[in-house]
Enzyme design. Structure first.
Site, PDB file in Angstrom:
ATOM      1  N   GLY A   1      36.171  39.821  35.237  1.00  0.00           N
ATOM      2  CA  GLY A   1      35.156  40.354  35.791  1.00  0.00           C
ATOM      3  C   GLY A   1      34.461  41.424  34.774  1.00  0.00           C
ATOM      4  O   GLY A   1      33.009  41.379  34.761  1.00  0.00           O
ATOM      5  N   GLU A   2      35.163  42.117  33.912  1.00  0.00           N
ATOM      6  CA  GLU A   2      34.526  43.016  32.918  1.00  0.00           C
ATOM      7  C   GLU A   2      34.113  42.267  31.628  1.00  0.00           C
ATOM      8  O   GLU A   2      32.989  42.425  31.094  1.00  0.00           O
ATOM      9  CB  GLU A   2      35.385  44.162  32.533  1.00  0.00           C
ATOM     10  CG  GLU A   2      35.896  44.726  33.760  1.00  0.00           C
ATOM     11  CD  GLU A   2      35.142  45.711  34.665  1.00  0.00           C
ATOM     12  OE1 GLU A   2      33.881  45.979  34.222  1.00  0.00           O
ATOM     13  OE2 GLU A   2      35.542  46.286  35.303  1.00  0.00           O
TER      14      GLU A   2
ATOM     15  N   GLY B   1      32.568  40.815  45.431  1.00  0.00           N
ATOM     16  CA  GLY B   1      31.660  39.604  44.826  1.00  0.00           C
ATOM     17  C   GLY B   1      32.764  38.643  44.294  1.00  0.00           C
ATOM     18  O   GLY B   1      32.194  37.635  44.099  1.00  0.00           O
TER      19      GLY B   1
ATOM     20  N   ARG C   1      44.960  32.644  32.835  1.00  0.00           N
ATOM     21  CA  ARG C   1      45.022  31.383  33.925  1.00  0.00           C
ATOM     22  C   ARG C   1      43.767  31.954  34.709  1.00  0.00           C
ATOM     23  O   ARG C   1      43.386  32.898  35.291  1.00  0.00           O
ATOM     24  CB  ARG C   1      46.200  31.389  34.797  1.00  0.00           C
ATOM     25  CG  ARG C   1      46.315  30.581  35.814  1.00  0.00           C
ATOM     26  CD  ARG C   1      47.660  30.834  36.391  1.00  0.00           C
ATOM     27  NE  ARG C   1      47.997  29.663  37.667  1.00  0.00           N
ATOM     28  CZ  ARG C   1      48.449  30.069  38.782  1.00  0.00           C
ATOM     29  NH1 ARG C   1      49.201  30.868  38.796  1.00  0.00           N
ATOM     30  NH2 ARG C   1      48.500  29.314  39.605  1.00  0.00           N
TER      31      ARG C   1
ATOM     32  N   LYS D   1      44.406  37.335  33.130  1.00  0.00           N
ATOM     33  CA  LYS D   1      44.221  38.531  32.317  1.00  0.00           C
ATOM     34  C   LYS D   1      43.094  39.689  33.106  1.00  0.00           C
ATOM     35  O   LYS D   1      42.973  40.749  32.816  1.00  0.00           O
ATOM     36  CB  LYS D   1      43.567  38.087  30.977  1.00  0.00           C
ATOM     37  CG  LYS D   1      44.573  37.573  30.020  1.00  0.00           C
ATOM     38  CD  LYS D   1      44.022  37.422  28.585  1.00  0.00           C
ATOM     39  CE  LYS D   1      45.045  36.993  27.647  1.00  0.00           C
ATOM     40  NZ  LYS D   1      44.654  37.195  26.425  1.00  0.00           N
ATOM     41  N   GLY D   2      42.189  38.922  33.853  1.00  0.00           N
ATOM     42  CA  GLY D   2      40.949  39.585  34.255  1.00  0.00           C
ATOM     43  C   GLY D   2      39.827  39.117  33.668  1.00  0.00           C
ATOM     44  O   GLY D   2      39.772  38.895  32.250  1.00  0.00           O
TER      45      GLY D   2
END
Length: 722
Positions: A688-689, A451, A612, A685-686
């Site tokens: 989604g969480e 998603g 980023r 860094k990510g």
């Protein structure tokens, strides 16, 4: 602009619409159950109706005699399952598989299977004082200083118990698997978050080499962690297909999903904070208990973020598990982090009120300059910027520190805030890229897209590296025949897979340039590689822009059908030297009906430090989704268990409440201009969480500001406010 003087566009960073969006909105995207596998049978599970027992007998005669039923399988020999076959470990455990020519016949046949048990004492109540509590292996005790002694003499102490109900993922797409054998070769069209991870799981469960298994999963209709593991029903679909010699489709029902694919475990937390009169934290104690299944290995660790989010010279964290006769919990968005942050951020809010200090100011006074749990520096950390920018945009200065002070008719209005963090994960990941003679490019990686827009963001990265427009690039994922890619959970997809895409596309571009500069027939012959750039598929000399040629020209002249490159990204071992996290500051405004106790979200706003941002449109979508799930956790979601047999009594979307449009009126988010080049080559860094982590705490703090009632048990329901 094209031509020799054109400048290279940067696709990464642009808010580009999903490249797969048209397929999805027109119904052309094929999810697991949509694949047209000819001559397939339908399988339906028969689940246990108790939570702990020995199976005495399974009567399948009525089902076998039912028209359309081909076979009823009760012998799962040859399949390695996580529990003992023949014993019941949880309510809904698969005991038989009914296979029929039609879904209707299989469903009716499953209802005709009768099971006799020898029941045993079972325990399914997480809050039962008699339940066994054991030390957690996932979160062992952590101590610095003597936190208990410091708490006893601290001038101001907050010491509270917090509980959170069990939550279920409830993605739109119900889990489904189609399995087909060709000799000893297995193909599964499946719903998974990790293509090769699932391939290996099938290999171990079925006892066949992984290279004889093909996993296909190009589209996933939501997962949130639920497809991170490969579950027993998936193995049983493959087992049924092997036994019958025909393809088999097995789709779960919504109620079956509640037993089959894991959940966010219920939790109990004690969070104690001691501070001096200036608001400096002196001691923190964080004790946790989470439910686990007796047979499984999944444990959550809610204390990890508490150790490093704020300064605290004395600290004690203790984690325990409560083994129960339930199915196994699993990862669910922000696992561990969202649970621990709820307790910590609510305790800080209460401490701020006792000290008469603004909640944001209190957090800023306790901002650390390094990770106190490891002694390592932060790779990047801009949480204070998140709070300051967010407070200004949200209008935090208009918040009254006095509960029940702001009204709108019968509605009590309140504001709350909370911090968010989630660790940055990176894993080894591979990709392959190909330049074709027609001027197009293809990129392959066995990634999933649950998603976040993986098709789009990876195409953006490839386009930048190859110097091609996005419409000339096709990114393919979701097939175990492609290079092994990182599993898409833990917010590691972009950092890991994206890094492999960049490295691979860079290598392919450089290979094309080197091929040109050594070719006597090329206008670029004799130039150095570093003096050549690519724009719009045309390689040219920077010093002499009119000298150049396209990829297409190069391949045609050399008679090459294509040019290929493959590369693997292996993360550097920087975790031992740096602490890497994404951060956020979440703000919520709520309205609580004074007489009815109903809570309505007025607006939520957040600012994130997530490195980023490759695609702001996709990032914003992630934030809105995380906020929506946070609203569900805070106000609505609670699995209700019948402790007599372990049944989830609200295992449907009528009774298990999730947010709808009316619950999410105004959500917005911003991302700081940033990058983390210590974490990975593309500086991400990510996200989604982290976008869910602070939401429940911010809402709970806003509810207190509105009502003067501090609710420490999620979800916040009407009866808790009346």
């Amino acid at each position: 602009m094209t031509g020799p003087l054109a400048t290279r566009p940067a696709f990464a960073g642009q808010a580009i619409t999903r490249v797969d969006g048209h397929l999805k909105v027109t119904g052309q995207a094929r999810y697991a159950a949509d694949n047209p596998v000819p001559d397939h049978l339908y399988a339906v599970l028969v689940g246990s109706t108790v939570s702990r027992a020995t199976v005495v007998a399974i009567d399948t005669k009525a089902a076998t005699d039912h028209p359309g039923v081909v076979r009823v399988l009760t012998d799962f020999g040859g399949v390695k399952l996580p529990y003992d076959i023949g014993r019941v470990a949880f309510f809904g455990q698969p005991l038989a598989v009914v296979v029929a020519d039609t879904l209707e016949a299989a469903t009716h046949g499953a209802a005709m299977v009768s099971v006799r048990y020898r029941e045993e004492p079972q325990h399914t109540d997480f809050h039962d004082p008699a339940a066994t509590r054991e030390p957690s292996k996932a979160g062992p005790e952590y101590v610095r200083g003597d936190a208990d002694a410091v708490l006893r003499r601290a001038p101001v102490v907050v010491d509270r118990i917090y509980t959170i109900a069990r939550n279920y993922h409830n993605p739109m797409e119900i889990p489904a698997t189609i399995a087909a054998w060709d000799g000893d070769q297995l193909t599964v069209w499946d719903k998974v978050q990790g293509i090769h991870y699932s391939q290996q799981a099938y290999s171990e469960a079925l006892g066949i080499p992984a290279e004889k298994i093909r996993v296909i999963s190009p589209f996933v209709g939501g997962a949130f962690g639920s497809a991170g593991e490969t579950w027993p029903h998936q193995f049983l679909a493959a087992h049924a297909a092997r036994q019958l010699g025909r393809p088999v489709k097995l789709s779960l029902t919504r109620p079956q999903m509640y037993a089959a694919i894991g959940y966010r475990p219920a939790s109990w937390q004690r969070l104690a904070l001691g501070a001096d009169l200036n608001g400096e934290f002196l001691a923190t104690v964080h004790e946790t208990e989470v439910e686990v299944s007796r047979y499984g290995g999944y444990e959550e660790s809610p204390t990890e973020g508490t150790k490093l989010l704020y300064t605290s010279p004395a600290f004690r964290a203790t984690a325990r598990i409560v083994p129960l006769d339930t199915s196994e919990p699993t990862y669910m968005r922000g696992p561990g982090a969202v649970t621990g942050a709820f307790a910590l951020e609510c305790a800080i809010d209460e401490l701020a009120e006792r000290l008469r200090i603004d909640p944001i100011d209190l957090r800023l006074r306790n901002e650390p300059d390094h990770d106190q749990s490891t002694g390592t520096p932060f790779s990047t950390r801009r949480l204070t910027d998140c709070f300051r920018q967010g407070a200004d945009t949200f209008g935090w200065s208009r918040r009254s520190p006095t509960p029940r002070a702001v009204r709108d008719g019968d509605q009590l209005i309140g504001m709350g805030t909370a911090a968010a963090l989630y660790h940055t994960v990176r894993s080894e990941s591979s990709a392959q890229a190909r330049l074709n003679a027609d001027g197009t490019a293809e990129v392959f990686a066995a990634a999933s897209d649950i998603g976040p827009g993986t098709y789009t963001s990876m195409t953006q990265l490839a386009a930048d590296s190859l110097g091609l427009p996005m419409n000339k690039i096709r990114f393919s994922l979701g097939d175990s025949r492609f290079p092994k890619a990182a599993t898409q959970y833990g917010s590691q997809g972009m950092a890991s897979i994206g890094s492999s895409i960049k490295l691979t596309a860079d290598m392919l571009r450089d290979r094309a340039i080197r091929t040109a500069i050594i070719d006597p027939g090329s206008p670029l012959n004799g130039f150095r590689p570093q003096d050549v750039d690519v724009v719009d598929g045309r390689m040219y000399a920077r010093a002499e822009p009119r000298r150049g040629e396209t990829y297409q020209d190069l391949l045609r002249r050399r008679g090459l059908p294509s040019l290929d490159a493959a590369q693997t990204y292996s993360p550097e071992d920087v975790k031992a030297r740096y602490t890497m996290h994404a951060y956020g500051a979440v703000f919520a405004e709520v309205a609580v009906d004074e007489l009815l106790g109903t809570v309505r979200i007025r607006r939520i706003y957040a600012v994130y430090d997530a490195g980023r941002i490759i695609n702001p449109r996709l990032a914003h979508s992630q934030a809105i989704g995380g906020m929506t799930q946070g609203i569900g956790m805070a106000l609505l979601e609670s699995a209700e268990t019948d402790y007599r047999d372990g049944r989830i009594v609200n295992a449907n979307l009528s009774d298990y409440l999730v947010p709808v449009n009316a619950d999410v009126p105004a959500l917005d988010a911003a991302y700081l201009e940033a990058r983390d080049d210590i974490a990975d080559p593309i500086g991400v860094k990510g996200l989604g969480e982290v976008v869910m982590v602070g939401v429940p705490g911010a809402i709970a703090n806003a509810v207190y500001n509105a009502t003067g009632k501090r609710i420490t048990d999620l979800p916040i329901t009407i009866e808790k406010l009346l």
